[in-house]
Design a protein around this motif. Sequence first.
Motif, PDB file in Angstrom:
ATOM      1  N   UNK A 103       0.839  -1.203   0.000  1.00 44.20           N
ATOM      2  CA  UNK A 103       0.000   0.000   0.000  1.00 44.20           C
ATOM      3  C   UNK A 103       0.875   1.254   0.000  1.00 44.20           C
ATOM      4  N   UNK A 104       1.898   1.275   0.848  1.00 45.36           N
ATOM      5  CA  UNK A 104       2.779   2.436   0.935  1.00 45.36           C
ATOM      6  C   UNK A 104       3.516   2.653  -0.383  1.00 45.36           C
ATOM      7  N   UNK A 105       4.016   1.571  -0.975  1.00 45.07           N
ATOM      8  CA  UNK A 105       4.709   1.671  -2.259  1.00 45.07           C
ATOM      9  C   UNK A 105       3.788   2.202  -3.356  1.00 45.07           C
ATOM     10  N   UNK A 106       2.567   1.689  -3.403  1.00 44.39           N
ATOM     11  CA  UNK A 106       1.627   2.105  -4.441  1.00 44.39           C
ATOM     12  C   UNK A 106       1.257   3.578  -4.307  1.00 44.39           C
ATOM     13  N   UNK A 107       0.918   3.974  -3.105  1.00 44.95           N
ATOM     14  CA  UNK A 107       0.551   5.372  -2.856  1.00 44.95           C
ATOM     15  C   UNK A 107       1.709   6.309  -3.205  1.00 44.95           C
ATOM     16  N   UNK A 108       2.897   5.973  -2.719  1.00 43.62           N
ATOM     17  CA  UNK A 108       4.020   6.878  -2.928  1.00 43.62           C
ATOM     18  C   UNK A 108       4.458   6.911  -4.386  1.00 43.62           C
ATOM     19  N   UNK A 109       4.374   5.795  -5.087  1.00 48.25           N
ATOM     20  CA  UNK A 109       4.763   5.804  -6.505  1.00 48.25           C
ATOM     21  C   UNK A 109       3.894   6.777  -7.300  1.00 48.25           C
TER      22      UNK A 109
END
Length: 254
Positions: A103-109
């Motif tokens: 989730x963190x990776x997706x949001x930040x990307x």
Amino acid sequence: METFVSDEFLGTFVPILVYWVYSGIYILLGSFENYRLHSKKDEDVKNLVTKKTVLKGVLLQQTIQAAVAILLFTVTSDDSETSMNLQPSYLVLARQFLVAMLVLDTWQYFMHRFMHHNKFLYRHIHSQHHRLIVPYAFGALYNHPLEGLLLDTIGGALSFLVSGMSPRASIFFFSFATIKTVDDHCGLWLPGNLFHVLFRNNTAYHDIHHQLYGNKYNFSQPFFVTWDKILGTHMPYSLEKRIDGGFEARPAKD
């Protein structure tokens, strides 16, 4: 057993403490020129912002981060003794950590990429972080307060909520995410660093992004390079020895 400090308090402030302790270690190691991705001279000359300003910016972001964490824990708190005594299994914790990472990776990307492609947002907000052409550890969270709120703080809140982790689990997850983020900006390629072994998204990978030729590549952070590879923004790196010692991360072919 009753504790004097709540999990919510620790979940709010331990990651901040970890940030400065881990950054401090890299400050001490920064004199090892043979392991730097940029020379100390380049760090002093190329960066467009003073370390005093960076320090103030990071402290401001961490203040906002702490305020949001306190609000989040207050809204989602469950005071029942049953919920405090029931601890999830290691398998459940592993699943929660993996979900939170994704989730963190997706949001930040997608937020990070949008801030690069939107000229207004880049010029007035995200370019502040890119004043650090030569990244260093405690500058990892140096950015515009609005970006800090949107990219890091809200991203962290979403990963906490979607994964369903407890405040106690969040202490470990956000401490880990903090260490990883600091490591990605440390500017050192130290032998035996497990982050460099386990993650393709690491110090050299993110250093490419901070250079002019990598400005529209390597948006992924902090864990995986998945979205970069899927959406064609992946620029792999190769490490080469500098003439004056140390290493240099350069673009490499896939």
